[in-house]
Every structure is written in structure tokens, then in C-alpha cells.
Design a protein around this motif. Structure first.
Motif, PDB file in Angstrom:
ATOM      1  N   GLU A 152      42.365  50.152  42.145  1.00 57.56           N
ATOM      2  CA  GLU A 152      43.471  50.721  41.373  1.00 57.56           C
ATOM      3  C   GLU A 152      44.242  49.609  40.659  1.00 57.56           C
ATOM      4  O   GLU A 152      44.167  48.449  41.066  1.00 57.56           O
ATOM      5  CB  GLU A 152      44.416  51.483  42.314  1.00 57.56           C
ATOM      6  N   PRO A 153      44.996  49.949  39.620  1.00 52.74           N
ATOM      7  CA  PRO A 153      45.770  48.928  38.901  1.00 52.74           C
ATOM      8  C   PRO A 153      46.738  48.154  39.790  1.00 52.74           C
ATOM      9  O   PRO A 153      47.040  47.001  39.517  1.00 52.74           O
ATOM     10  CB  PRO A 153      46.530  49.733  37.845  1.00 52.74           C
ATOM     11  N   ASP A 154      47.200  48.768  40.881  1.00 52.46           N
ATOM     12  CA  ASP A 154      48.147  48.070  41.764  1.00 52.46           C
ATOM     13  C   ASP A 154      47.449  47.234  42.830  1.00 52.46           C
ATOM     14  O   ASP A 154      48.091  46.650  43.697  1.00 52.46           O
ATOM     15  CB  ASP A 154      49.104  49.059  42.427  1.00 52.46           C
ATOM     16  N   GLY A 155      46.104  47.169  42.781  1.00 50.98           N
ATOM     17  CA  GLY A 155      45.367  46.327  43.714  1.00 50.98           C
ATOM     18  C   GLY A 155      44.826  47.041  44.935  1.00 50.98           C
ATOM     19  O   GLY A 155      44.131  46.445  45.746  1.00 50.98           O
ATOM     20  N   ARG A 156      45.152  48.340  45.090  1.00 53.44           N
ATOM     21  CA  ARG A 156      44.621  49.093  46.235  1.00 53.44           C
ATOM     22  C   ARG A 156      43.153  49.416  46.002  1.00 53.44           C
ATOM     23  O   ARG A 156      42.739  49.725  44.900  1.00 53.44           O
ATOM     24  CB  ARG A 156      45.383  50.408  46.421  1.00 53.44           C
ATOM     25  N   LEU A 157      42.371  49.353  47.078  1.00 52.43           N
ATOM     26  CA  LEU A 157      40.966  49.721  47.016  1.00 52.43           C
ATOM     27  C   LEU A 157      40.818  51.127  47.580  1.00 52.43           C
ATOM     28  O   LEU A 157      41.185  51.385  48.721  1.00 52.43           O
ATOM     29  CB  LEU A 157      40.122  48.744  47.837  1.00 52.43           C
ATOM     30  N   VAL A 158      40.301  52.043  46.762  1.00 53.34           N
ATOM     31  CA  VAL A 158      40.078  53.420  47.195  1.00 53.34           C
ATOM     32  C   VAL A 158      38.587  53.568  47.482  1.00 53.34           C
ATOM     33  O   VAL A 158      37.757  53.300  46.610  1.00 53.34           O
ATOM     34  CB  VAL A 158      40.519  54.435  46.113  1.00 53.34           C
ATOM     35  N   VAL A 159      38.252  53.962  48.720  1.00 53.08           N
ATOM     36  CA  VAL A 159      36.859  54.031  49.157  1.00 53.08           C
ATOM     37  C   VAL A 159      36.504  55.463  49.531  1.00 53.08           C
ATOM     38  O   VAL A 159      37.223  56.109  50.285  1.00 53.08           O
ATOM     39  CB  VAL A 159      36.632  53.113  50.387  1.00 53.08           C
ATOM     40  N   VAL A 160      35.382  55.933  48.996  1.00 51.72           N
ATOM     41  CA  VAL A 160      34.835  57.239  49.379  1.00 51.72           C
ATOM     42  C   VAL A 160      33.479  56.971  50.026  1.00 51.72           C
ATOM     43  O   VAL A 160      32.564  56.457  49.379  1.00 51.72           O
ATOM     44  CB  VAL A 160      34.665  58.169  48.151  1.00 51.72           C
ATOM     45  N   LEU A 161      33.371  57.292  51.324  1.00 56.08           N
ATOM     46  CA  LEU A 161      32.121  57.052  52.049  1.00 56.08           C
ATOM     47  C   LEU A 161      31.065  58.085  51.678  1.00 56.08           C
ATOM     48  O   LEU A 161      31.388  59.191  51.252  1.00 56.08           O
ATOM     49  CB  LEU A 161      32.366  57.092  53.550  1.00 56.08           C
ATOM     50  N   ARG A 162      29.822  57.706  51.875  1.00 55.09           N
ATOM     51  CA  ARG A 162      28.729  58.674  51.690  1.00 55.09           C
ATOM     52  C   ARG A 162      28.943  59.827  52.669  1.00 55.09           C
ATOM     53  O   ARG A 162      29.519  59.637  53.736  1.00 55.09           O
ATOM     54  CB  ARG A 162      27.378  58.013  51.971  1.00 55.09           C
ATOM     55  N   TRP A 163      28.449  60.983  52.328  1.00 63.72           N
ATOM     56  CA  TRP A 163      28.677  62.177  53.143  1.00 63.72           C
ATOM     57  C   TRP A 163      28.255  61.965  54.586  1.00 63.72           C
ATOM     58  O   TRP A 163      28.957  62.312  55.517  1.00 63.72           O
ATOM     59  CB  TRP A 163      27.950  63.377  52.534  1.00 63.72           C
ATOM     60  N   GLU A 164      27.096  61.352  54.770  1.00 62.77           N
ATOM     61  CA  GLU A 164      26.582  61.179  56.130  1.00 62.77           C
ATOM     62  C   GLU A 164      27.387  60.149  56.925  1.00 62.77           C
ATOM     63  O   GLU A 164      27.270  60.078  58.146  1.00 62.77           O
ATOM     64  CB  GLU A 164      25.094  60.795  56.113  1.00 62.77           C
ATOM     65  N   GLU A 165      28.211  59.341  56.239  1.00 64.81           N
ATOM     66  CA  GLU A 165      29.013  58.325  56.919  1.00 64.81           C
ATOM     67  C   GLU A 165      30.437  58.795  57.220  1.00 64.81           C
ATOM     68  O   GLU A 165      31.196  58.085  57.863  1.00 64.81           O
ATOM     69  CB  GLU A 165      29.098  57.059  56.053  1.00 64.81           C
TER      70      GLU A 165
END
Length: 198
Positions: A152-165
Motif C-alpha cells: 500500500e502507499p503507506d507501506g503496509r503489506l496486504v497479503v491474501v493467502l492461497r485458498w488451501e493455505e
């Protein structure tokens, strides 16, 4: 030095108020533009080089803001101008999405389908170990388990895991509870059967 001269030195402005405000605003806009042009510094961490730049930057632009004025009044005017300009820009960005995209930037995809997006990582100036560490801290998993991730522009990392994870859903938990009840019922029935046979 007489007391009246001392108080004059402390509070008497040596440059006009308008010039003080304009100098402060110009430096604020310049710093904002520099940070915008150099890109996101991400993953909510600053390295030693970032700290050095921040510390030196305030010293470098100090004279541009204060000019020949070292009075408390001049400092107060500069401080109030900075705080008010920052508050005004934050309120503006909250109501105008286009301005937010221009000033803050947009999110950048850094992981896609379990693989780092090398072009984006190079452009952002991130190291692979920084990205690995950020994913591990946030999810406890490796990059290969990530379906999609963006900075994100503010430096946050947004993570979406794979469905099986992903973590267990309520349905998964209900299914486990149902199986445990079945196992408990079977275990309770065993001693009764042994008594009947004995």
C-alpha cells in the motif's frame, strides 16, 4: 544586554509573517514531492539509510524555513503552518480519491500466485529477504503460499493467502466437532460392549 533587548530577540520577527508561511509551505511541498517521487518505503520498516536521510533532511531544510529569523515567534509560525498544512492535506485526501492517488500513489502488486513480481520489487527498492520476512511475520507462511500481495502507499503489506493455505472456516470447525462427538460416542460404547460380553 538589557531585559527588553533579550525579549525582543526572543519574540521579534526578522522576516515578514507572509514570507515565513510561504517558505514553510514551499519546503513542505518540496519534501512531499521528493518522498512521492522516490516511491513507497515499505513493509512498515525503515532501514538505517532511511533514518539517516530523515535526520539529515530536517537539518538541510531548516534554514530554508527559518531564513534569518531565529525567534520563538518565527519558529511558532513555522510549526503552526506545517501542522495546519498537513491537517488540511489529510482532510483533502480523505474526501478526494483522485488527489489521494496522485499525492500518495496507488498500491503495487509485489507477489502474484506465490511468486515475487521482480519488476515491482526492483522499482520499489525492496530486497527479497525483506519481502520474505514481512510475509513470514504476517502469515507465518512462505511466499509460495501467497495468492496475491500488494504494498500500500503507506507501506503496509496486504497479503491474501492461497485458498488451501487459509485458516479453518467455521464449517471446518463444525465438521471437526461432529467427528469428535462421533469418536467420543464410539469410545463410550466400547466399555459397555465389553461388559456385555464379559
Amino acid at each position: 544586554m538589557e531585559a527588553s533587548e533579550m525579549w525582543d530577540d526572543i519574540f521579534e520577527l526578522h522576516i515578514p509573517v507572509a514570507e515565513k508561511v510561504i517558505r514553510t509551505l514551499m519546503v513542505y511541498v518540496l519534501i512531499l514531492a521528493l518522498f512521492r517521487l522516490t516511491g513507497k518505503r515499505g513493509l512498515a520498516s525503515l532501514n538505517a539509510f532511511d533514518f539517516v536521510v530523515i535526520f539529515l533532511l530536517s537539518n538541510v531544510v531548516q534554514n530554508s524555513i527559518i531564513g534569518n529569523d531565529q525567534s520563538v515567534t518565527g519558529g511558532a509560525i513555522g510549526a503552526v503552518t506545517l501542522v495546519m498544512a498537513n491537517a488540511a492535506i489529510n482532510r483533502w485526501l480523505a474526501v478526494d480519491e483522485r488527489a489521494a492517488h496522485v499525492i500518495e500513489g496507488t498500491p503495487t502488486t509485489v507477489i502474484e500466485d506465490g511468486k515475487p513480481v521482480q519488476r515491482a520489487i526492483r522499482r520499489l527498492g525492496l530486497r527479497s529477504d525483506e519481502l520474505n520476512d514481512a510475509v513470514r511475520k504476517q502469515t507465518g507462511s512462505e511466499i509460495s503460499s501467497v495468492a496475491h500481495s500488494r504494498l500500500e502507499p503507506d507501506g503496509r503489506l496486504v497479503v491474501v493467502l492461497r485458498w488451501e493455505e487459509t485458516n479453518a472456516t467455521r464449517r471446518d470447525i463444525d465438521e471437526l466437532e461432529r467427528r469428535l462427538i462421533t469418536i467420543e460416542d464410539l469410545l463410550r460404547a466400547r466399555p459397555e460392549r465389553a461388559d456385555e460380553e464379559g
